[in-house]
Write a protein that holds these residues in place. Structure first.
Motif, short mmCIF file in Angstrom:
data_model
loop_
_atom_site.label_atom_id
_atom_site.label_comp_id
_atom_site.label_asym_id
_atom_site.label_seq_id
_atom_site.Cartn_x
_atom_site.Cartn_y
_atom_site.Cartn_z
N GLY A 10 13.22 -6.16 -69.57
CA GLY A 10 13.46 -4.75 -69.86
C GLY A 10 13.08 -3.84 -68.71
N ALA A 11 13.15 -4.35 -67.48
CA ALA A 11 12.76 -3.55 -66.32
C ALA A 11 13.70 -2.38 -66.07
CB ALA A 11 12.69 -4.43 -65.07
N THR A 12 14.90 -2.41 -66.63
CA THR A 12 15.83 -1.29 -66.45
C THR A 12 15.58 -0.17 -67.45
OG1 THR A 12 17.48 -2.38 -67.85
CG2 THR A 12 17.63 -2.77 -65.48
N GLY A 13 14.67 -0.39 -68.40
CA GLY A 13 14.34 0.62 -69.38
C GLY A 13 13.17 1.47 -68.96
N GLY A 14 12.76 2.38 -69.84
CA GLY A 14 11.69 3.32 -69.50
C GLY A 14 10.35 2.67 -69.28
N VAL A 15 9.78 2.06 -70.32
CA VAL A 15 8.45 1.49 -70.18
C VAL A 15 8.48 0.25 -69.29
CG1 VAL A 15 8.58 0.10 -72.29
CG2 VAL A 15 6.35 0.81 -71.42
N GLY A 16 9.52 -0.57 -69.38
CA GLY A 16 9.62 -1.75 -68.52
C GLY A 16 9.70 -1.37 -67.05
N VAL A 19 6.23 -0.08 -65.88
CA VAL A 19 5.27 -1.17 -65.66
C VAL A 19 5.65 -1.95 -64.40
CG1 VAL A 19 4.38 -3.35 -66.59
CG2 VAL A 19 4.66 -1.37 -68.09
N THR A 20 6.93 -2.15 -64.17
CA THR A 20 7.38 -2.82 -62.95
C THR A 20 6.88 -2.08 -61.71
OG1 THR A 20 9.35 -3.75 -64.01
CG2 THR A 20 9.42 -3.51 -61.62
N ARG A 21 7.04 -0.77 -61.69
CA ARG A 21 6.58 0.02 -60.54
C ARG A 21 5.06 -0.06 -60.38
NH1 ARG A 21 10.86 2.95 -62.74
NH2 ARG A 21 12.55 3.30 -61.25
N ALA A 22 4.35 -0.01 -61.49
CA ALA A 22 2.89 -0.08 -61.42
C ALA A 22 2.42 -1.42 -60.88
CB ALA A 22 2.29 0.18 -62.80
N MET A 23 3.05 -2.50 -61.32
CA MET A 23 2.63 -3.83 -60.86
C MET A 23 3.00 -4.06 -59.40
SD MET A 23 1.05 -4.75 -63.49
CE MET A 23 0.57 -6.41 -63.00
N LEU A 24 4.17 -3.58 -58.98
CA LEU A 24 4.54 -3.69 -57.56
C LEU A 24 3.56 -2.91 -56.69
CD1 LEU A 24 8.42 -3.28 -57.84
CD2 LEU A 24 7.23 -5.32 -57.01
N LEU A 109 3.12 -6.60 -74.98
CA LEU A 109 4.11 -5.90 -75.79
C LEU A 109 3.75 -4.42 -75.87
CD1 LEU A 109 6.55 -6.02 -77.84
CD2 LEU A 109 4.79 -6.24 -79.62
N PRO A 110 4.62 -3.52 -75.42
CA PRO A 110 4.42 -2.09 -75.69
C PRO A 110 4.63 -1.84 -77.18
CG PRO A 110 5.93 -2.44 -73.84
CD PRO A 110 5.79 -3.75 -74.55
N PRO A 202 4.22 6.88 -66.70
CA PRO A 202 3.40 6.39 -65.58
C PRO A 202 1.93 6.17 -65.95
CG PRO A 202 4.90 8.09 -64.81
CD PRO A 202 5.00 8.07 -66.31
N ASP A 203 1.38 7.01 -66.81
CA ASP A 203 -0.01 6.81 -67.27
C ASP A 203 -0.11 5.55 -68.11
OD1 ASP A 203 -0.79 9.12 -66.00
OD2 ASP A 203 -0.93 10.33 -67.82
N LEU A 204 0.81 5.38 -69.04
CA LEU A 204 0.80 4.19 -69.89
C LEU A 204 0.95 2.93 -69.06
CD1 LEU A 204 0.89 2.78 -72.66
CD2 LEU A 204 3.36 3.26 -72.72
N ALA A 205 1.85 2.96 -68.09
CA ALA A 205 2.07 1.78 -67.24
C ALA A 205 0.82 1.45 -66.42
CB ALA A 205 3.26 2.03 -66.31
N GLU A 206 0.14 2.46 -65.94
CA GLU A 206 -1.09 2.22 -65.18
C GLU A 206 -2.16 1.58 -66.06
OE1 GLU A 206 -3.89 2.25 -62.02
OE2 GLU A 206 -1.70 2.38 -62.07
#
Length: 314
Positions: A10-16, A19-24, A109-110, A202-206
Motif C-alpha cells: 500500500g505504498a501508493t496510498g496515504g499512510v503506506g 511510512v515508506t518515506r519515514a523508513m527511507l 497494521l494502521p 507524517p506524524d503518524l508515520a514517524e
C-alpha cells in the motif's frame, strides 16, 4: 541489511506512502509491492524511492516472494478503488500473515476507530471492548483477531488513529469534504460542540517508524497502541485552521448533507458507507496514548496550522 528491510503493502496510498518515506529517511531498505511498478515509480519520482516490486496483495506467492529478507511488513493496503472491500480485505491480510511466517517478520497494521461503538466507548485504550456498529468495523475487528491469534509465532503491531489528513491522503474526509480541491468552500461533516480525532500522516508515520525500531522485547507479541494526533474539542477548530492556512478568512462553510445520505443509504453505495460512520461525527472519541508514551516518550506533533497548510499544498 536483512534486519533493516521493510516491505510496504500500500505504498501508493496515504499512510503506506507516509511510512515508506519515514523508513527511507531513517536508512531502511524499503520494498514496495505494486500492480504497476513503472507507473508507481513515475508517480513517486526519482529521489528517495523504494524498491518497487511487481505483485498483487491478493496473490500469496507474490507477497511471500516480496517479503523475503524483510523483518517488517507494513500492511497498509486496500482493494483497488475500495471496491470489493468486504470480500478482499481478509484474504489480503491472510497473505500478509503467510509472508510474515515465511520471513520471520513483524506485521504492522494502521488501525482505525471503527472497531468501536462511539456511543459507549468515548475513550479507547488497549482494553476497550471492540463492539463495532458497522460492517467495515466488524471486518476490522476480525483483522485484529487474526493478528492476535497468530501471535507469538507472528508478532504484530497495531497503531490506531483517527481520520487521516496530510500529503497523499486523497481518500479522506479532509480531502473529499473539508478541503476538497478546488477549495471553494468547507463541507463540515461534524456536529456543533462535538470533538473529533485527526491524525496528520507524517506524524503518524514517524511514530510507526520509531516503534518499528524499538527492540523486539519492548513490544508485546500483539501490541495495540493509540495515536492521539489532533484531538479537537469541536470541528470549528479545523474550519478555522483551513481558513487560516488558505489565507481566506471568508471561505464559506456548508454542512455535510447527512439528511440526503440517510435517504439514499438503503440503496447502497457511497451513502450507505458514510452512514455507517455517522456516529463518529455525533460522538467524540478520545484515543488514550499512555502505553504509546510509555514506549516512546513524547511523540511528534506538528501544530494544527502547519499540518493543515501541508495538507492543502498541491
Amino acid at each position: 541489511m536483512t534486519m533493516r528491510t521493510v516491505l510496504v503493502l500500500g505504498a501508493t496510498g496515504g499512510v503506506g506512502g507516509a511510512v515508506t518515506r519515514a523508513m527511507l529517511a531513517r536508512g531502511w531498505r524499503v520494498t514496495a509491492l505494486a500492480r504497476d511498478p513503472a507507473r508507481s515509480a513515475k508517480a513517486w519520482g526519482l529521489s528517495d524511492a523504494p524498491d518497487w516490486r511487481s505483485g498483487d496483495a491478493m496473490n500469496r506467492a507474490e507477497v511471500v516472494g516480496a517479503a523475503e529478507g524483510a523483518s517488517v511488513i507494513v500492511h497498509a493496503v486496500n482493494p483497488a478503488g475500495y471496491r470489493g472491500w468486504d470480500r478482499l480485505v481478509l484474504p489480503m491480510l491472510d497473505n500478509t500473515l503467510a509472508a510474515a511466517r515465511a520471513a520471520g517478520a513483524r506485521v504492522v497494521l494502521p488501525g482505525t476507530i471503527y472497531n468501536y461503538d462511539p456511543a459507549t466507548a468515548s475513550t479507547i485504550d488497549e482494553t476497550t471492548p471492540q463492539r463495532p456498529r458497522g460492517r467495515k468495523g466488524a471486518i476490522r475487528v476480525e483483522m485484529e483477531r487474526r493478528l492476535a491469534e497468530a501471535a507469538p509465532e507472528v508478532r504484530s503491531l497495531i497503531v490506531r488513529a483517527g481520520d487521516f489528513f496530510g500529503p497523499g491522503a486523497g481518500q479522506s474526509w479532509f480531502a473529499q469534504a473539508l478541503a476538497k480541491r478546488p477549495l471553494t468552500r468547507i463541507v463540515n461533516p461534524g456536529t456543533p460542540g462535538v470533538g473529533h480525532a485527526f491524525a496528520f500522516l507524517p506524524d503518524l508515520a514517524e511514530v510507526i517508524a520509531r516503534l518499528i525500531e524499538l527492540p523486539s522485547d519492548r513490544l508485546l507479541p500483539c501490541e495495540r497502541l493509540q495515536f492521539p494526533g489532533h484531538d479537537l474539542s469541536e470541528m470549528g477548530e479545523m474550519v478555522a485552521a483551513i481558513r487560516r492556512a488558505s489565507g481566506r478568512p471568508d471561505l464559506p462553510e456548508r454542512r455535510f448533507p447527512w439528511g440526503v445520505m440517510r435517504a439514499l443509504a438503503p440503496f447502497g453505495g457511497f451513502p450507505h458507507e458514510v452512514m455507517e460512520v455517522r456516529p463518529f461525527w455525533t460522538h467524540p472519541v478520545r484515543l488514550d496514548e499512555r502505553r504509546l508514551t510509555e514506549l516512546l516518550g513524547d511523540g511528534p506533533c506538528t501544530s494544527l496550522d502547519a499540518a493543515v497548510a501541508a495538507a492543502l499544498r498541491p
